[in-house]
Design a protein around this motif. Structure first.
Motif, PDB file in Angstrom:
ATOM      1  N   SER A  58      -7.961 -10.721  71.242  1.00 34.88           N
ATOM      2  CA  SER A  58      -6.576 -10.924  70.823  1.00 34.88           C
ATOM      3  C   SER A  58      -5.600 -10.070  71.620  1.00 34.88           C
ATOM      4  O   SER A  58      -4.432 -10.455  71.803  1.00 34.88           O
ATOM      5  CB  SER A  58      -6.427 -10.648  69.318  1.00 34.88           C
ATOM      6  OG  SER A  58      -6.885  -9.341  69.008  1.00 34.88           O
ATOM      7  N   ASP A  59      -6.052  -8.901  72.103  1.00 35.31           N
ATOM      8  CA  ASP A  59      -5.171  -8.054  72.922  1.00 35.31           C
ATOM      9  C   ASP A  59      -4.783  -8.786  74.203  1.00 35.31           C
ATOM     10  O   ASP A  59      -3.628  -8.750  74.632  1.00 35.31           O
ATOM     11  CB  ASP A  59      -5.868  -6.741  73.290  1.00 35.31           C
ATOM     12  CG  ASP A  59      -5.969  -5.775  72.121  1.00 35.31           C
ATOM     13  OD1 ASP A  59      -5.353  -6.073  71.072  1.00 35.31           O
ATOM     14  OD2 ASP A  59      -6.651  -4.750  72.247  1.00 35.31           O
ATOM     15  N   ALA A  60      -5.759  -9.427  74.847  1.00 29.74           N
ATOM     16  CA  ALA A  60      -5.479 -10.165  76.081  1.00 29.74           C
ATOM     17  C   ALA A  60      -4.568 -11.357  75.805  1.00 29.74           C
ATOM     18  O   ALA A  60      -3.653 -11.641  76.581  1.00 29.74           O
ATOM     19  CB  ALA A  60      -6.788 -10.634  76.717  1.00 29.74           C
ATOM     20  N   VAL A  61      -4.824 -12.055  74.714  1.00 28.38           N
ATOM     21  CA  VAL A  61      -4.006 -13.219  74.364  1.00 28.38           C
ATOM     22  C   VAL A  61      -2.560 -12.798  74.107  1.00 28.38           C
ATOM     23  O   VAL A  61      -1.612 -13.485  74.513  1.00 28.38           O
ATOM     24  CB  VAL A  61      -4.600 -13.938  73.133  1.00 28.38           C
ATOM     25  CG1 VAL A  61      -3.669 -15.042  72.639  1.00 28.38           C
ATOM     26  CG2 VAL A  61      -5.970 -14.509  73.471  1.00 28.38           C
ATOM     27  N   ALA A  62      -2.368 -11.655  73.456  1.00 23.98           N
ATOM     28  CA  ALA A  62      -1.013 -11.180  73.156  1.00 23.98           C
ATOM     29  C   ALA A  62      -0.239 -10.845  74.425  1.00 23.98           C
ATOM     30  O   ALA A  62       0.993 -10.931  74.452  1.00 23.98           O
ATOM     31  CB  ALA A  62      -1.092  -9.947  72.258  1.00 23.98           C
ATOM     32  N   ARG A  63      -0.957 -10.488  75.497  1.00 27.63           N
ATOM     33  CA  ARG A  63      -0.306 -10.129  76.762  1.00 27.63           C
ATOM     34  C   ARG A  63      -0.216 -11.319  77.731  1.00 27.63           C
ATOM     35  O   ARG A  63       0.145 -11.149  78.886  1.00 27.63           O
ATOM     36  CB  ARG A  63      -1.095  -9.012  77.458  1.00 27.63           C
ATOM     37  CG  ARG A  63      -0.987  -7.640  76.804  1.00 27.63           C
ATOM     38  CD  ARG A  63      -1.784  -6.633  77.638  1.00 27.63           C
ATOM     39  NE  ARG A  63      -1.509  -5.259  77.287  1.00 27.63           N
ATOM     40  CZ  ARG A  63      -2.157  -4.568  76.362  1.00 27.63           C
ATOM     41  NH1 ARG A  63      -3.148  -5.137  75.699  1.00 27.63           N
ATOM     42  NH2 ARG A  63      -1.840  -3.306  76.091  1.00 27.63           N
TER      43      ARG A  63
END
Length: 303
Positions: A58-63
């Motif tokens: 989810s961290d990558a998706v948020a960025r």
């Protein structure tokens, strides 16, 4: 964390060259991570081109990159490549890139538990929605299974002894932080090889926690069916087990690397190898990004 550091892509130019990008083509970066490779691919696409980026974190998706016309972020594991592409109406694509390394972000975020450099919960989940963390793995696995994981995925020399020690230690107090694991393993670590041996242990646990080898096998099979004839598959690996699977699959279409032949003795293979040998980083890239040291890029074109 700076954007530049978060987005340090490995073998970038070689990967772009291997994909042979067409401005109007459809491409997939199945390991979006910090978005370094994806940004470079997008820079070579025209208004009619499209890129799908996969990541289960989810961290990558948020960025993720904001480019609704040309980019779609997919919050999922690349083992489900075919299903997601069908969902988005993509029947076939022109190129697929996979960088199987762990993102710098994961290593440098102490709370994720991927690194032995800081004391933190033993997590190691790429997908934080998953049930099993590294701490759960160490708490629930049998001694025999732990030894197998360390031996197979980390090539750990004292796999059996380490597994036995961990199982004994957990009866006294949980082995659920990086600091606790280092304390347990310390008597068995050669000080001269400390970083390498600990990296092997952490690699083995990470691979098991995330089911990386099974996911890679499934992904490779689905990549073959997702590519149109002439489409390119480019995969960057970081250890021998991954590289062997990729090499065999590109060479023969199976994981044993056994090439089948037709009635006339002609090899029946799904790919043409773009390069017979893997492409590796040069000295300048290794100096600039030491984490690229063990990277190998293999590229193949679907027949």
């Amino acid at each position: 964390m700076s954007e530049e550091f978060y987005h340090t892509p490995v073998l970038l130019n070689a990967a772009l060259e291997g994909l042979a990008i067409s401005p109007g083509g459809t491409y997939v970066d199945v390991t979006y991570g910090g978005g370094g490779h994806s940004r470079a691919i997008l820079s070579q696409l025209g208004p009619d081109g499209h890129l799908y980026g996969f990541d289960q974190d989810s961290d990558a998706v948020a960025r993720a990159i904001r480019d609704d016309a040309r980019f779609t972020i997919v919050h999922g594991n690349f083992r489900y490549l075919r299903n997601f592409l069908r969902y988005y109406g993509c029947d076939a694509c022109d190129g697929i890139l996979a960088d199987l390394g762990v993102s710098s972000h994961h290593f440098d975020d102490a709370e994720r538990g991927f690194s032995f450099r800081a004391d933190a919960p033993l997590d190691m989940r790429m997908n934080r929605r998953a049930r099993r963390s590294a701490a759960t793995l160490l708490a629930e696995s049998t001694e025999e299974r732990l030894a197998e994981i360390l031996r197979l995925y980390g090539e750990v020399r004292q796999a059996g002894r380490m597994a036995r020690t961990i199982v004994t230690a957990r009866t006294q107090s949980p082995v659920d932080t990086t600091g606790r694991l280092l304390e347990v393993l310390h008597p068995m670590i050669d000080p001269r090889r400390e970083k390498k041996e600990l990296a092997q242990v952490f690699q083995a646990l990470r691979i098991e926690v995330n089911g990386e080898i099974d996911a890679l096998r499934t992904f490779l099979e689905q990549a073959l069916s997702a590519l149109r004839p002439g489409g390119r598959l480019a995969v960057i690996t970081y250890h021998s087990l991954e590289d062997r699977l990729v090499k065999n699959f590109m060479r023969a279409g199976n994981f044993a690397g056994e090439v089948s032949k037709d009635f006339f003795g002609r090899a029946e293979v799904p790919f043409r190898l773009v390069s017979n040998k893997p492409i590796v980083p040069d000295a300048s890239e290794i100096e600039a990004n030491p984490r690229s040291r063990s990277a190998k890029l293999r590229v193949a074109e679907k027949l």
